[in-house]
Design a protein around this motif. Structure first.
Motif, short mmCIF file in Angstrom:
data_model
loop_
_atom_site.label_atom_id
_atom_site.label_comp_id
_atom_site.label_asym_id
_atom_site.label_seq_id
_atom_site.Cartn_x
_atom_site.Cartn_y
_atom_site.Cartn_z
N VAL A 97 56.57 -6.27 4.28
CA VAL A 97 55.34 -6.70 5.34
C VAL A 97 54.02 -6.47 4.49
O VAL A 97 53.78 -5.31 3.96
CB VAL A 97 55.35 -5.96 6.65
N GLU A 149 57.23 -16.30 9.30
CA GLU A 149 58.06 -15.73 8.57
C GLU A 149 57.46 -14.03 8.57
O GLU A 149 58.21 -13.44 8.69
CB GLU A 149 58.25 -16.07 7.15
N MET A 150 56.13 -13.95 8.22
CA MET A 150 55.63 -12.73 8.41
C MET A 150 55.81 -11.99 9.63
O MET A 150 56.09 -10.77 9.68
CB MET A 150 54.04 -12.87 8.13
N ARG A 153 59.18 -10.54 9.99
CA ARG A 153 59.54 -9.48 8.90
C ARG A 153 58.79 -8.41 9.57
O ARG A 153 59.40 -7.21 9.41
CB ARG A 153 58.85 -9.92 7.63
N ALA A 227 44.49 -12.36 8.85
CA ALA A 227 44.99 -12.42 7.65
C ALA A 227 44.25 -12.92 6.45
O ALA A 227 43.18 -13.13 6.70
CB ALA A 227 46.23 -13.40 7.79
N MET A 237 48.23 -8.84 6.05
CA MET A 237 48.04 -9.26 7.38
C MET A 237 47.20 -7.86 7.91
O MET A 237 47.59 -6.64 7.39
CB MET A 237 49.31 -8.82 8.30
#
Length: 342
Positions: A97, A149-150, A153, A227, A237
């Motif tokens: 991350v 996608e973040m 994760r 972000a 992030m």
């Protein structure tokens, strides 16, 4: 409530002196500690953000590190814990991350004046509305998928292995009820007068709260505005102060919330249905539409409480921004409840 230039200069001088003592103490036997470029940045409604560079020498050599201090202000929209935020950032260093590295913590504020943490200043720009910017659609779609996608994760972080349950409460299946309890407590604390509309929605939420099928790390305020972007990717992030353990649909409900569509969606190509479809592909977990709507309504209810906190802090003289009644959020919640009942 605006502060004079002289007052702001005095604040900067005091913060600079405190920070230099703090950094010198944290780097131990280092010599030639020097801070430069100390500036309080704009943005951030819940913490003071001070950027600077710290240079020092020690047994490992010479260091010149861009840093940022996040410090609790006199008044804030959020009541959060620097110790928890620091622990989350430290744990994330062992994951994929993208998050800033946390350097030091002043948990009780005894050195820096109020609870604070100092962390790495990551390169990148902040663009709240990058998904609806002037960038070409393929680039915006790339960011949209990158954000999702973040989020996945983050939810895949093994918080037990990282020991985060030592600092964050595991609510178990009662994650929804636990978050309702937390934010109802905030409502009771900050409401300056009765808000019957929020009581009606609260009852609806209480009656329909479902047990969580799994517990994940929840960011709590996941959005492009929290972000940093570098090139066509996400470099970090930010703003982990509301991170907690909870239901994975909480963050998904936040980003599919209709009132935040301009931040999280692209009309015609990246809307609620497509976001849920890709989320299911990435996680292997199906999403119940009614349950997601519950979290959409909760997101608005939580945001309404935060707005009332701003009103409370302004009246108390601890906050210098005026917030209006969250009527627009009430309308959005009632509309979602009505449409969901059809």
């Amino acid at each position: 409530m605006a502060r004079s230039v002289a007052d702001q200069q005095e604040d900067a001088e005091d913060v600079g002196a405190r920070l230099e003592r703090f950094v010198r103490d944290r780097v131990g036997g280092a010599g030639h500690v020097r801070l430069t470029g100390l500036t309080r940045t704009s943005g951030g409604l819940s913490r003071e953000n001070w950027v600077f560079r710290a240079a020092w020498t020690d047994a490992k050599g010479t260091h010149d590190q861009p840093l940022i201090m996040r410090r609790d202000p006199a008044g804030s929209l959020l009541d959060t814990d620097r110790r928890e935020e620091f622990a989350v950032l430290r744990a994330l260093e062992a994951t994929d991350v993208a998050a800033p590295r946390a350097f030091w913590l002043d948990e009780d504020g005894s050195v820096l004046g109020s609870p604070s943490l100092v962390m790495e200043r990551v390169e990148g720009e902040c663009d709240w509305f990058v998904l609806n910017s002037a960038r070409p659609e393929p680039v915006r779609l790339g960011f949209a998928r990158g954000f999702l996608e973040m989020l996945v994760r983050i939810q895949q972080v093994d918080w037990r292995v990282l020991g985060l349950d030592a600092v964050l409460k595991d609510p178990g299946p009662d994650a929804a009820a636990s978050e309702l309890d937390r934010w109802e407590g905030e409502l009771r604390r900050v409401a300056l007068e009765p808000v019957p509309e929020l009581e009606v929605v609260l009852r609806w939420l209480r009656e329909r709260a479902r047990p969580a099928t799994r517990i994940v790390l929840v960011h709590g305020d996941f959005k492009p505005g929290n972000a940093l972007l570098l090139g066509d990717g996400i470099s970090a992030m930010l703003d982990w102060e509301t991170a907690h353990l909870g239901d994975p649909l909480e963050d998904l409900g936040w980003i599919t919330n209709p009132v935040r569509a301009r931040e999280h969606q692209i009309t015609g190509v990246w809307e609620r249905e497509r976001i849920v479809e890709v989320y299911t592909e990435l996680t292997g977990h199906a999403v119940d539409p009614d349950e997601l709507t519950w979290w959409n309504v909760f997101s608005c209810w939580k945001l309404a409480v935060i707005v009332l906190t701003g009103m409370h802090e302004f009246v108390a003289g601890r906050f210098d921004r005026v917030h209006h009644s969250p009527t627009w959020l009430v309308r959005a919640m009632l509309r979602m409840i009505e449409e969901g009942a059809r």
